[in-house]
Design a protein around this motif. Sequence first.
Motif, PDB file in Angstrom:
ATOM      1  N   LYS A 107      -0.756  14.066  14.214  1.00 19.47           N
ATOM      2  CA  LYS A 107       0.361  14.419  13.331  1.00 19.47           C
ATOM      3  C   LYS A 107       0.264  13.601  12.038  1.00 19.47           C
ATOM      4  CE  LYS A 107       5.375  14.737  13.639  1.00 19.47           C
ATOM      5  NZ  LYS A 107       5.901  13.475  13.165  1.00 19.47           N
ATOM      6  N   TRP A 139       0.462  22.165   2.043  1.00 17.97           N
ATOM      7  CA  TRP A 139       0.739  23.518   1.526  1.00 17.97           C
ATOM      8  C   TRP A 139       2.240  23.725   1.354  1.00 17.97           C
ATOM      9  CZ3 TRP A 139      -3.273  25.359  -0.625  1.00 17.97           C
ATOM     10  CH2 TRP A 139      -4.550  25.189  -0.071  1.00 17.97           C
ATOM     11  N   ARG A 140       3.005  23.187   2.314  1.00 19.51           N
ATOM     12  CA  ARG A 140       4.452  23.319   2.241  1.00 19.51           C
ATOM     13  C   ARG A 140       4.991  22.583   1.005  1.00 19.51           C
ATOM     14  NH1 ARG A 140       7.260  20.702   6.574  1.00 19.51           N
ATOM     15  NH2 ARG A 140       5.259  20.821   7.641  1.00 19.51           N
ATOM     16  N   GLU A 143      -8.518  23.802  -2.187  1.00 18.93           N
ATOM     17  CA  GLU A 143      -9.614  23.913  -1.219  1.00 18.93           C
ATOM     18  C   GLU A 143     -10.990  23.693  -1.833  1.00 18.93           C
ATOM     19  OE1 GLU A 143      -8.084  27.617   0.396  1.00 18.93           O
ATOM     20  OE2 GLU A 143      -8.218  26.687   2.384  1.00 18.93           O
ATOM     21  N   PRO A 179      -3.699  19.280   5.390  1.00 19.66           N
ATOM     22  CA  PRO A 179      -2.685  19.541   6.414  1.00 19.66           C
ATOM     23  C   PRO A 179      -1.690  20.605   5.961  1.00 19.66           C
ATOM     24  CG  PRO A 179      -2.224  17.465   5.300  1.00 19.66           C
ATOM     25  CD  PRO A 179      -3.510  17.993   4.721  1.00 19.66           C
ATOM     26  N   GLU A 180      -1.056  21.208   6.935  1.00 24.11           N
ATOM     27  CA  GLU A 180      -0.064  22.250   6.651  1.00 24.11           C
ATOM     28  C   GLU A 180       1.047  21.695   5.755  1.00 24.11           C
ATOM     29  OE1 GLU A 180       3.457  24.516   7.036  1.00 24.11           O
ATOM     30  OE2 GLU A 180       3.248  22.642   8.161  1.00 24.11           O
ATOM     31  N   ALA A 181       1.376  20.411   5.943  1.00 28.28           N
ATOM     32  CA  ALA A 181       2.440  19.773   5.139  1.00 28.28           C
ATOM     33  C   ALA A 181       2.113  19.826   3.648  1.00 28.28           C
ATOM     34  CB  ALA A 181       2.632  18.330   5.586  1.00 28.28           C
ATOM     35  N   LYS A 187       4.098  24.396  -2.166  1.00 27.27           N
ATOM     36  CA  LYS A 187       4.932  25.580  -2.348  1.00 27.27           C
ATOM     37  C   LYS A 187       6.281  25.208  -2.973  1.00 27.27           C
ATOM     38  CE  LYS A 187       5.835  29.868  -0.056  1.00 27.27           C
ATOM     39  NZ  LYS A 187       6.134  30.574   1.154  1.00 27.27           N
TER      40      LYS A 187
END
Length: 209
Positions: free
Chosen positions: A189, A81-82, A70, A77-79, A85
Amino acid sequence: MRTNLLTVNEFEAAARIIRVGGLVGIPTETVYGLGANGLNPLAVGRIFQAKGRPQDNPLILHIPESSWLERYCEDIPEAAWRLAKRFWPGPLTMILRRKPIVPDVVTAGLDTVGMRCPAHSVCRAVIQAAEVPVAAPSGNLSGKPSPTTARHMLDDMDGRINAILDGGDCQVGVESTVLSLCQRDMDGKILPRLLRPGAVPLEQLRETL
Ligand code: AMP
Ligand code: MG
């Protein structure tokens, strides 16, 4: 310039050199990198000089943990972070929208930046100690094979950089997979795009996405 070979115990010396604008060879799990302070345009410019790398080829910023994303990226996008992880620390580079704090010379003027968190613990320790993201391409002269040992890197870079931190042989030996997460469809998306095949197989990325 004399190129010092540093041991892993001297990682703080490597971090200091990076902080003040020098060039250091750093071990990662993929290949040895040629690292500089990624927020200092002059230092980053020296990477291109030392390698003979064309200025239009963007560099990857290396960070010690995903929470640093950040600081340098926006619209994450959320992707991302996924994927972080599952695959970080590890050989996955994600291309994301950059914040203005990232100098143009790092990204070759693009509004995106390549981000990676390496799996090599000494590498992460250096970046933590330097307290700046480390811009680094592979530590070879342009056109030569990427080095997987400190010796091999010294063959190319002796006299061109300040130091090489000897962290042993690279375990992976193949470059990171580069995945762009900057494109969106009309519904907003994310449309992930593989830009370079590498150590993380496409199949595993598909599973996560
Ligand atoms: P190297 O550090 O030599 O392994 O090269 C890094 C790779 O990541 C190059 O192939 C670049 O083209 C790619 N790369 C780095 N930053 C970006 C970016 N912002 N957009 C697209 N590709 C990038
Ligand atoms: Mg390279």
